[in-house]
Write a protein that holds these residues in place. Sequence first.
Motif, PDB file in Angstrom:
ATOM      1  N   THR A   1       0.188  -0.777  -0.145  1.00 43.64           N
ATOM      2  CA  THR A   1       0.044   0.000   0.162  1.00 43.64           C
ATOM      3  C   THR A   1       0.813   1.300  -0.188  1.00 43.64           C
ATOM      4  N   ASP A   2       2.081   1.087  -0.001  1.00 43.90           N
ATOM      5  CA  ASP A   2       2.608   1.893  -0.003  1.00 43.90           C
ATOM      6  C   ASP A   2       2.792   3.213  -1.285  1.00 43.90           C
ATOM      7  N   SER A   3       3.283   1.920  -2.514  1.00 40.71           N
ATOM      8  CA  SER A   3       3.487   2.711  -3.907  1.00 40.71           C
ATOM      9  C   SER A   3       2.349   1.697  -4.615  1.00 40.71           C
ATOM     10  N   PHE A   4       1.141   1.947  -4.273  1.00 41.20           N
ATOM     11  CA  PHE A   4      -0.013   0.763  -5.017  1.00 41.20           C
ATOM     12  C   PHE A   4      -0.854   1.696  -6.798  1.00 41.20           C
ATOM     13  N   CYS A   5       0.121   3.462  -7.119  1.00 41.40           N
ATOM     14  CA  CYS A   5      -0.285   3.742  -8.242  1.00 41.40           C
ATOM     15  C   CYS A   5       0.519   5.143  -8.520  1.00 41.40           C
ATOM     16  N   TYR A   6       0.410   5.537  -9.232  1.00 41.07           N
ATOM     17  CA  TYR A   6       1.531   6.468 -10.088  1.00 41.07           C
ATOM     18  C   TYR A   6       0.472   7.652 -10.796  1.00 41.07           C
ATOM     19  N   THR A   7       1.263   8.627 -10.950  1.00 37.63           N
ATOM     20  CA  THR A   7       0.485   9.899 -11.147  1.00 37.63           C
ATOM     21  C   THR A   7       0.820   9.786 -13.327  1.00 37.63           C
ATOM     22  N   ALA A   8      -0.097   9.968 -13.685  1.00 39.43           N
ATOM     23  CA  ALA A   8      -0.343   9.699 -15.109  1.00 39.43           C
ATOM     24  C   ALA A   8      -0.892  11.077 -16.449  1.00 39.43           C
ATOM     25  N   CYS A   9      -0.430  10.839 -17.200  1.00 40.17           N
ATOM     26  CA  CYS A   9      -0.818  11.964 -18.123  1.00 40.17           C
ATOM     27  C   CYS A   9      -2.422  12.065 -18.438  1.00 40.17           C
ATOM     28  N   PRO A  10      -2.942  13.358 -18.775  1.00 40.28           N
ATOM     29  CA  PRO A  10      -4.580  13.088 -19.000  1.00 40.28           C
ATOM     30  C   PRO A  10      -4.196  12.981 -20.254  1.00 40.28           C
ATOM     31  N   LEU A  11      -3.715  13.737 -21.079  1.00 40.17           N
ATOM     32  CA  LEU A  11      -4.161  13.571 -22.048  1.00 40.17           C
ATOM     33  C   LEU A  11      -4.798  13.290 -23.296  1.00 40.17           C
ATOM     34  N   MET A  12      -4.629  13.110 -24.404  1.00 35.57           N
ATOM     35  CA  MET A  12      -5.441  12.577 -25.390  1.00 35.57           C
ATOM     36  C   MET A  12      -3.727  12.907 -26.376  1.00 35.57           C
ATOM     37  N   ILE A  13      -3.358  11.492 -27.258  1.00 35.34           N
ATOM     38  CA  ILE A  13      -3.543  10.777 -28.058  1.00 35.34           C
ATOM     39  C   ILE A  13      -4.113  10.271 -29.104  1.00 35.34           C
ATOM     40  N   GLY A  14      -4.436  11.049 -29.931  1.00 40.62           N
ATOM     41  CA  GLY A  14      -5.250  10.543 -30.974  1.00 40.62           C
ATOM     42  C   GLY A  14      -6.735  10.090 -30.420  1.00 40.62           C
ATOM     43  N   ASP A  15      -6.903   8.517 -29.581  1.00 39.19           N
ATOM     44  CA  ASP A  15      -8.029   8.099 -29.147  1.00 39.19           C
ATOM     45  C   ASP A  15      -7.955   7.800 -28.015  1.00 39.19           C
ATOM     46  N   ARG A  16      -6.499   7.197 -27.718  1.00 36.82           N
ATOM     47  CA  ARG A  16      -6.123   6.861 -26.562  1.00 36.82           C
ATOM     48  C   ARG A  16      -5.485   8.029 -25.458  1.00 36.82           C
ATOM     49  N   GLN A  17      -5.115   7.521 -24.655  1.00 33.32           N
ATOM     50  CA  GLN A  17      -5.150   8.260 -23.267  1.00 33.32           C
ATOM     51  C   GLN A  17      -3.755   7.988 -23.413  1.00 33.32           C
TER      52      GLN A  17
END
Length: 646
Positions: free
Chosen positions: A498-514
């Motif tokens: 539970t100390d590192s269960f996720c990461y910060t990700a880019c929300p921008l779209m490239i074409g039809d994919r994030q």
Amino acid sequence: MPVNLTPNAIAAVIGGDLNLKPLVQVVDIKLIGTQERYRFMVSDGVSSQHTMISSQLNDRIKTNRVQIGSVVQLTEYICTVLQNRQVIVVLNMETIILNCDIIGNPKPYGAPNSDTPNALPNGSFQQSASNRMTSQNPIHNGQNIRPTFHSERPNVRPRLHPESSAHNAPNIRATVQPPYQPPPQYKNRGPIMKNEAPARIIPINALNPYQGRWAIKARVTAKGDPRRYNNAKGDGKVFSFDLLDSEGGEIRVTCFNAVLDRFYDIIEVGRVYLISKGSLKPAQKNFNHLKNDWEITLDASSTVDLCPDEDGSIPAQNFDFRPISEIENAESNSIVDVIGIVISVNPSVPIMRKNGMETQRRILNLKDWSGKSVELTLWGDVCNREGQKLEEMLASGFSPVLAVKAGKINDFSGKSVGTIHSTQLFINPEISDALTLRDWFDGGGKDTASVSISKDFVPGGTKNEIRKTVSQIKDEGLGRSDKPDWVTVKATISFIKTDSFCYTACPLMIGDRQCNKKVSRSGNRGWQCDRCNQEFEECDYRYLLQAQIQDHTGLTWATAFQETGEEILGCSAKELYLLKYEEQDDSRFGDIVRSSIFNRFLFKLKIKEEMYGDEQRVKITIVKADKENCSSESRYMLDMISKYSR
């Protein structure tokens, strides 16, 4: 026994008699071209003629049901001109006598040395060339003299003469009609107007590239979406649709570019149309599953007219169902129609294609009265249309009938059926096969065990799963080959970091994919994506979950990403992140994590050896996590018991 061929059959057929259905003898068979077309030479005992046979009759030659010497009855045929000579095109025939000696001494029809008398314009018959040369002493003063015939004129075709008698023309049924002469009022007044009369409607199975004007009346059974293409000739767009007529004939029609713009909105599935003035080309069997060696390409002169469906003589769809037990021995990549009762439906899951585009996949399982079941894989939009409807029907306690038109057989780890762009699904169709299957299922078929032909099928799981235990992953060296291993493990989660269960990700779209790449802080409140080279105020949060999975044989570590993490924990990574770091509610955070511990899942695992620094390590990724369904698991156990007790 004596064999009586139809007298003067060749002359009659070439003369236009399409109702004669003559008895003729096959005196020669040749395979021509690259399209597996067969050419016959048929005889009526006196004359012989070149004949092309429809490719749907090829199997009769390949299985020796028609041989040289066979006496056959021509039941469906047309006569056309090919390379300036008459050719009979046989659409259907019946073998009357398989083996027979060659009857008579047939000569090519219309040849100068043929024994068939040549008709003069006045209805009388002149001697054959060989008789005249003999009677007129062809050697004169040591020179060969070519005999002259008054009937030698171009384009003279024999015609049946209904009033001819034995007295006027013994043993002869053909007379010759003189060439057409225009009425006096049309002489020297310019060209005659082109014949614009409507083309004669013919069956789809009678179409061939040697015809001139034709028209077909048929129902649209399938319509494809427009597609872009690029080849040596440039860019373009294309779409196709399938037709079915009242005699069961099917054919595909293709439209390109401007013709697509003209007809795409007009064509509707289920409607009946009159179509004419298209060109016939060999069907591309890699993309065209219909049982027809030809396909139609429409052009600027083609016509497509909507017709009223008054008598309902054209069926809505044409099926050729195969029992599931036969699919087990069918050739891979072949196209089949299959019908069955839906006994399980998996959730739709996103799949990344090789081209980087994402699509949907959903797995069903069908059973029928043959005692077998098969896996059906749905791809694309159909997962959220028919697939979602089937899932809801099954969840309500009702097992629907599903008819699959044009499914593709796969043989990876057993036989399964998958959808392609031309596949059609029909839920509870109003056809006799569906009603019979429903009666069988409701009458006790639902309680009978079925053996899956999709090897190691897991109800409630994903495609082509192979069951393994945790200890087998290491013992069998899974993941150490060039390609990853895909297995299913029934296990529980015993621990989650539970100390590192996720990461910060880019929300921008490239074409039809994030984008989803990891981002870093930019200043006090912003975020920076090195891939997109942009800054933004808010980032996304995605799971990168490290979990320990355990069964009765051992335990191992595995990684779960975004969608799988949500399946395990029951909430999004952002919700869990805010709960832990913004609201700092450790109690609720701990409850969510603990609620996922020691629940039993069916894990779909991807196992692949990867390089970490200078060390090779086997990485296990959880690509799907389904909570154990007791009903589905019981069916799986019964299937396994049946399989190993055979």
